[in-house]
Each structure stands twice: as structure tokens, then as C-alpha cells.
Design a protein around this motif. Structure first.
Motif, PDB file in Angstrom:
ATOM      1  N   VAL A 219      36.102  39.671  34.214  1.00 13.08           N
ATOM      2  CA  VAL A 219      36.620  39.814  35.350  1.00 13.08           C
ATOM      3  C   VAL A 219      36.470  41.474  35.148  1.00 13.08           C
ATOM      4  N   THR A 220      35.474  41.705  34.242  1.00 12.98           N
ATOM      5  CA  THR A 220      34.418  43.383  34.186  1.00 12.98           C
ATOM      6  C   THR A 220      33.144  43.392  34.654  1.00 12.98           C
ATOM      7  N   PRO A 221      32.874  43.642  36.229  1.00 17.56           N
ATOM      8  CA  PRO A 221      31.713  43.701  37.274  1.00 17.56           C
ATOM      9  C   PRO A 221      30.035  44.552  35.689  1.00 17.56           C
ATOM     10  N   GLY A 222      29.573  44.072  35.884  1.00 18.34           N
ATOM     11  CA  GLY A 222      28.073  44.446  35.251  1.00 18.34           C
ATOM     12  C   GLY A 222      27.160  43.598  36.035  1.00 18.34           C
ATOM     13  N   PRO A 223      25.788  44.641  35.186  1.00 20.55           N
ATOM     14  CA  PRO A 223      24.391  44.203  35.133  1.00 20.55           C
ATOM     15  C   PRO A 223      24.541  42.247  35.608  1.00 20.55           C
ATOM     16  N   ALA A 224      25.436  41.911  34.581  1.00 20.96           N
ATOM     17  CA  ALA A 224      25.201  40.170  34.134  1.00 20.96           C
ATOM     18  C   ALA A 224      26.158  39.390  35.302  1.00 20.96           C
ATOM     19  N   ARG A 226      27.763  40.756  38.452  1.00 20.05           N
ATOM     20  CA  ARG A 226      27.995  41.482  40.343  1.00 20.05           C
ATOM     21  C   ARG A 226      29.381  41.213  39.893  1.00 20.05           C
ATOM     22  N   PRO A 227      29.586  41.823  40.668  1.00 21.40           N
ATOM     23  CA  PRO A 227      30.531  41.179  41.891  1.00 21.40           C
ATOM     24  C   PRO A 227      30.211  40.282  42.713  1.00 21.40           C
ATOM     25  N   ILE A 228      30.600  40.025  43.297  1.00 23.75           N
ATOM     26  CA  ILE A 228      30.186  38.999  44.657  1.00 23.75           C
ATOM     27  C   ILE A 228      30.956  39.343  45.054  1.00 23.75           C
ATOM     28  N   ALA A 229      32.323  38.524  45.562  1.00 25.03           N
ATOM     29  CA  ALA A 229      33.851  38.763  46.779  1.00 25.03           C
ATOM     30  C   ALA A 229      34.492  39.310  45.864  1.00 25.03           C
ATOM     31  N   TYR A 230      35.544  40.653  46.089  1.00 23.65           N
ATOM     32  CA  TYR A 230      36.620  40.626  45.629  1.00 23.65           C
ATOM     33  C   TYR A 230      37.474  40.339  45.599  1.00 23.65           C
ATOM     34  N   PRO A 231      38.253  40.064  44.382  1.00 22.48           N
ATOM     35  CA  PRO A 231      38.137  40.335  43.737  1.00 22.48           C
ATOM     36  C   PRO A 231      36.792  39.477  42.583  1.00 22.48           C
ATOM     37  N   TYR A 232      36.402  38.890  42.901  1.00 20.34           N
ATOM     38  CA  TYR A 232      35.573  38.222  41.925  1.00 20.34           C
ATOM     39  C   TYR A 232      34.223  37.894  41.804  1.00 20.34           C
ATOM     40  N   THR A 233      33.874  38.223  40.558  1.00 17.33           N
ATOM     41  CA  THR A 233      32.455  38.512  39.355  1.00 17.33           C
ATOM     42  C   THR A 233      32.465  37.797  39.359  1.00 17.33           C
ATOM     43  N   LYS A 234      30.781  37.106  39.348  1.00 12.57           N
ATOM     44  CA  LYS A 234      29.681  36.251  38.934  1.00 12.57           C
ATOM     45  C   LYS A 234      30.753  35.239  37.498  1.00 12.57           C
ATOM     46  N   MET A 235      31.055  35.472  36.979  1.00 11.93           N
ATOM     47  CA  MET A 235      31.656  34.356  35.950  1.00 11.93           C
ATOM     48  C   MET A 235      33.146  33.932  36.368  1.00 11.93           C
ATOM     49  N   MET A 236      33.642  34.466  37.544  1.00  6.90           N
ATOM     50  CA  MET A 236      34.631  33.666  38.545  1.00  6.90           C
ATOM     51  C   MET A 236      34.996  33.197  38.885  1.00  6.90           C
ATOM     52  N   GLY A 437      24.488  44.314  43.883  1.00 10.24           N
ATOM     53  CA  GLY A 437      26.578  44.807  43.387  1.00 10.24           C
ATOM     54  C   GLY A 437      26.628  45.639  44.281  1.00 10.24           C
ATOM     55  N   GLU A 438      26.116  46.370  45.962  1.00  6.75           N
ATOM     56  CA  GLU A 438      26.715  46.988  46.516  1.00  6.75           C
ATOM     57  C   GLU A 438      27.862  46.848  47.816  1.00  6.75           C
ATOM     58  N   VAL A 439      27.834  47.242  48.547  1.00  5.56           N
ATOM     59  CA  VAL A 439      29.651  46.595  48.751  1.00  5.56           C
ATOM     60  C   VAL A 439      28.508  46.279  50.580  1.00  5.56           C
ATOM     61  N   SER A 440      29.165  45.239  50.972  1.00  5.31           N
ATOM     62  CA  SER A 440      28.030  44.261  51.888  1.00  5.31           C
ATOM     63  C   SER A 440      28.623  45.229  53.494  1.00  5.31           C
TER      64      SER A 440
END
Length: 496
Positions: A219-224, A226-236, A437-440
Motif C-alpha cells: 500500500v505504500t507508494p514509491g518508485p517501484a 507508483r500510485p495509479i488511481a487513488y487509493p490503488y498503487t501498482k501492487m494493488m 507519480g504526479e496527479v493528473s
């Protein structure tokens, strides 16, 4: 015809994960499916491929074929009377397995096969390396699968919320708020649940990512991550960059016995249920749950009876799906939701994940008996199908639709107003991020004072608005604000 002639059993399972060092040596989807079927035949320990009379191929996206059902039949030396290449849907392998069982139940089939495959990873690596793949030539024209923008309201496409990754967060946030959670509490539940999916890959040679992941790193965003669509990161989210194939062989009990397959290897198909939500997600009554999902899972729970389920596979494209499912089933946060590993960690061969899940469930039930639940979902919380497997036969009711029950529970659907103005309250939302990782932008589903529904943007430049949407302590659902038409014609929403 004896009873054994109409009792369906799964007799063979086959899987393959292709990891070529050189993409030029990667297997195409047809080859992956053919190999999975051969492995399923070997698992059954009987010559069955030439006897297949019904073949279902899960829709695949990575490499189109002119006539996939015929081409696959030729590769495995089968001449099925019925050979079907199906439509898109993550629930489709469960539906095909269910319908194959019913054909055997009716006496219309004796040996059925369900299979699918994708080779997305090889294709991506070949494109990056400039490698031409010596695969079956693509047809000049072919029917492309429906995309999100083909299904939803045009306003959704304009705001970039026409794909699963940007639609499921609407459910995630609305459901967590409905359950009384804070965003931080909801994220903690997602991380814990996803870590249990990752744990299910242990020892599975077909899993794409075969290692444990902690809730925190998920759940922790980071370089590996990245956040994709809140609240989901790549690993979610689902990982489609895989090369995987799977197959199931189903026969009548009589055919299995005649082939000399040991009874201890047979897994019975007891029955299931299916229902759909309206295809356009703006035409649904709410986003904190699904009437179709509830009706399907309740029916499956009833089929399991007092003994319940020994093992589960709850579809896992995004955390909100099994989070809603476990609540409907009355299961606690300590649930083990998967025998496979989930679409993030096992891998997501697009529509075919649940074929792999069925293989994993067969292995689980062969080892310990009991009953297992396979629950799949398609599109955008749209199509729902559950199937109960077990170590003894069940009734297998031919009428498995619970659509009428789902429709009867559905509340009034708000009218959708595309060009709304004035005051509006937040119904649910997400924030979309770029690859850096920046907000669109944020996207809000809103309710007008007359109860109608509309869509609006929260611009990336509205720092206060984005901070409001992503605050860890509370969801802003219910917050009022004002709609203003921007220079590009899109409505922006600013919280009051």
C-alpha cells in the motif's frame, strides 16, 4: 443412461508459465493453450483430447487469430462438435466450466475442455527489442474486443474513467466510507488482504511473482510501487504482463470410470449462480456494493450448506471486490481469499485468470476434500459468476440465474445529467496519476440537489481539492461544492 452418465467431474488440469530469456523463443497463445491441454490430458492419465466434443476458448487479447477454435482443435488433434471462442469477461472461465457441466448433465456432452492463454509479456519485450515474432500470422481483419469507451457513457471517456483501473476506485472509496472506515483503515485492510493473496503463490510454479509481500509494501507508494488511481498503487492492481495458459478437462463420471481415472482424482461440480449489473456504471443505484454480487455469493453460500467452504477463490482484480465479497459471505478479516495468488501476484492473463484458479482449486480439493468456491467478475463490477466444487456430487440446478433477485433489490437509479451546474455533493471519487507519480486529475461522481447524478473533474492545480480527496483521516463523501464549466468545456468541482 445411468446416473453416472450425467454427473460432471473435472478430471484433468493443465497450466504453463512461459519465461523465455529471448522473446523470439516465446510461445504464442495458441501454443500455450495446446500445451496446457496436453498437460491436462497427462494429469487425467487418459487419452481424452481426441475425444473432446465441446471446446470453450477464453477470449484472448494479446494475439488475434483468424479462427482460434479451429486452429486450436487442429493443433491438439480434436474434432469437437461444438467449438466456441467466447466474449470478454473475467468471469467467463467459470461460466464455461458451469455450462460444460450442465451439457454433461443433460447428456449433450461426454468430454469437454475449457482453456485460455495470453503472451503479453513476450509481446512487450519483443516490441522493446525490435524482435519479429514467428507466430501464426494475424488475420487482415478481426473482431476487436469491446473497450471501456464502447460500453460506458461518453462523459466517462472524456474524463478518463472508462477503464477498470479508474472505475473500481469509485467502489473502493464508496464502500469503505459506507462501512465506516477511514481511508487509512481501508488501506490497511487492503494491504493485509493482498498480502494473503501473495502468500497463496508459495510453491506455485505457474505464479508470475512468487514471493511474499508485506501489507506495508503493497500500500505504500514509491518508485517501484507508483500510485495509479487513488487509493490503488501498482501492487494493488492486476498484472497483465505475463505469459500463461491453463486448461480444464471435464467428463461424465461414467466416462472417467471407463477411462480408468481414479475416483480420488475427480472433483465434482455442484452448481453455482450468475447475475449482472447494468453495463453502464452510471446507471447503477449505488457504489458501496453490488446487488448482483450479493445475490450470486448468497446462492453459492447456500449451495455449500452448513459445512461451508474449505477453500475460496475470490476474484482479485482490485481490493474492493474481495472486500465486498467477504462481507457478503460473512467472513472475517482473517480470511484466506485465494488458492491461486490473485491477479497481482499470480498474474493476470486478462480474461483467463479464473481458469488457473480452477486448476488450483482442483489441486486443493484433491488434497483435502470439502467444498471450494470459485467467484469471478467481469468488466466493471458488472458480470458475476460463482461455482461450487466438491468431493461429492450435488444437484447442479440448470437454472442458475439469480438476476431477478438482484434486480428486485436494486434501488432507484439517479438520472444522469451531463451538463450540470450549481451545487453538488460528492457521491464517490478517485484521483488519477501519471506514470511519473504526479496527479493528473481528480474525478468526482456527484449528486445534484434534485438527486440526479453527474461527473466532474477536480483539476490537478486545485491543491486543496486534491488534498481533500486523498486525506488519510476521513473520506470527503457527502461534501458539498460548486460546479463550474472550464475553458475546455469540462465541469470542474470545487469543494465548499
Amino acid at each position: 443412461m445411468s446416473d453416472a452418465d450425467t454427473i460432471p467431474v473435472i478430471v484433468g488440469i493443465g497450466e504453463i508459465a512461459d519465461r523465455p530469456a529471448d522473446p523470439a523463443r516465446g510461445l504464442e497463445p495458441l501454443a500455450l493453450m495446446a500445451e496446457a491441454l496436453r498437460r491436462a490430458e497427462a494429469d487425467a492419465g487418459a487419452d481424452l483430447l481426441a475425444r473432446i466434443d465441446s471446446l470453450d476458448i477464453v477470449n484472448q487479447v494479446s494475439w488475434p487469430y483468424a479462427a482460434p477454435a479451429q486452429q486450436l482443435s487442429d493443433r491438439i488433434g480434436a474434432r469437437p462438435a461444438r467449438a466456441v471462442y467466447g466474449p470478454v469477461g473475467g468471469e467467463s472461465p467459470i461460466r464455461y466450466l458451469h455450462e460444460a457441466a450442465l451439457r454433461i448433465r443433460r447428456g449433450d456432452s461426454r468430454v469437454a475442455a475449457i482453456c485460455g492463454a495470453e503472451a503479453t509479456s513476450t509481446l512487450a519485450k519483443a516490441a522493446k527489442a525490435g524482435v519479429a515474432l514467428d507466430w501464426t500470422p494475424k488475420p487482415e481483419t478481426f473482431e476487436r474486443p469491446l473497450r471501456g469507451r464502447d460500453i460506458v457513457h461518453p462523459a466517462c471517456a472524456r474524463l478518463g474513467v472508462d477503464q477498470p483501473i479508474t472505475i473500481y476506485p469509485f467502489y473502493e472509496n464508496a464502500a469503505a466510507h459506507h462501512w465506516g472506515q477511514s481511508p487509512a483503515e481501508a488501506a490497511a485492510e487492503s494491504g493485509l488482504l493482498w498480502s494473503r493473496y501473495a502468500a497463496a503463490t508459495a510453491g506455485n510454479p505457474y505464479a508470475w511473482l512468487n514471493r511474499p509481500f508485506s501489507a506495508e509494501e503493497i500500500v505504500t507508494p514509491g518508485p517501484a510501487n507508483r500510485p495509479i488511481a487513488y487509493p490503488y498503487t501498482k501492487m494493488m492492481v492486476a498484472n497483465p504482463m505475463v505469459n500463461q495458459g491453463a486448461a480444464l478437462l471435464v467428463t461424465s463420471l461414467a466416462a472417467a470410470r471407463a477411462a480408468g481415472i481414479a475416483e480420488s482424482r475427480l472433483v465434482h461440480i455442484l452448481g453455482g449462480a450468475a447475475a449482472n449489473e447494468p453495463r453502464d456504471y452510471l446507471q447503477r443505484d449505488h457504489y458501496h456494493g453490488s446487488q448482483a454480487q450479493d445475490a450470486v455469493l448468497e446462492a453459492a453460500r447456500d449451495l455449500a450448506g452448513a459445512a461451508g467452504f474449505r477453500a475460496l477463490e475470490l476474484y482479485s482484480c482490485f481490493p474492493c471486490v474481495p472486500k465486498m465479497a467477504r462481507r457478503t459471505l460473512g467472513l472475517g478479516e482473517d480470511v484466506q481469499p485465494s488458492v491461486t495468488g490473485g491477479l497481482t501476484f499470480f498474474g493476470a492473463p486478462l480474461n483467463d485468470y479464473m481458469t488457473h484458479a480452477a486448476c488450483a482449486m482442483v489441486r486443493t480439493l484433491r488434497a483435502g476434500g470439502g467444498r471450494g468456491l470459485l467467484y469471478g467478475q467481469g468488466e466493471f463490477v458488472t458480470k458475476h459468476h460463482a461455482l461450487v466444487l466438491g468431493d461429492a456430487p450435488g444437484g447442479l440446478d440448470p437454472d442458475y440465474s439469480v438476476q431477478a433477485l438482484a434486480d428486485g433489490r436494486r434501488g432507484p437509479v439517479p438520472a444522469f445529467v451531463e451538463d450540470a451546474a450549481g451545487e453538488a455533493a460528492l457521491e464517490t471519487f478517485t484521483v488519477i496519476y501519471g506514470r511519473d507519480g504526479e496527479v493528473s486529475q481528480g474525478v468526482a461522481i456527484l449528486r445534484l440537489d434534485d438527486g440526479a447524478r453527474t461527473l466532474a473533474r477536480v483539476p490537478a492545480g486545485d491543491a486543496d481539492g486534491i488534498a481533500l480527496l486523498t486525506a488519510a483521516d476521513r473520506f470527503p463523501i457527502g461534501r458539498r461544492g460548486r460546479l463550474r464549466r472550464a475553458a475546455d468545456g469540462i465541469a470542474d468541482w470545487q469543494a465548499a
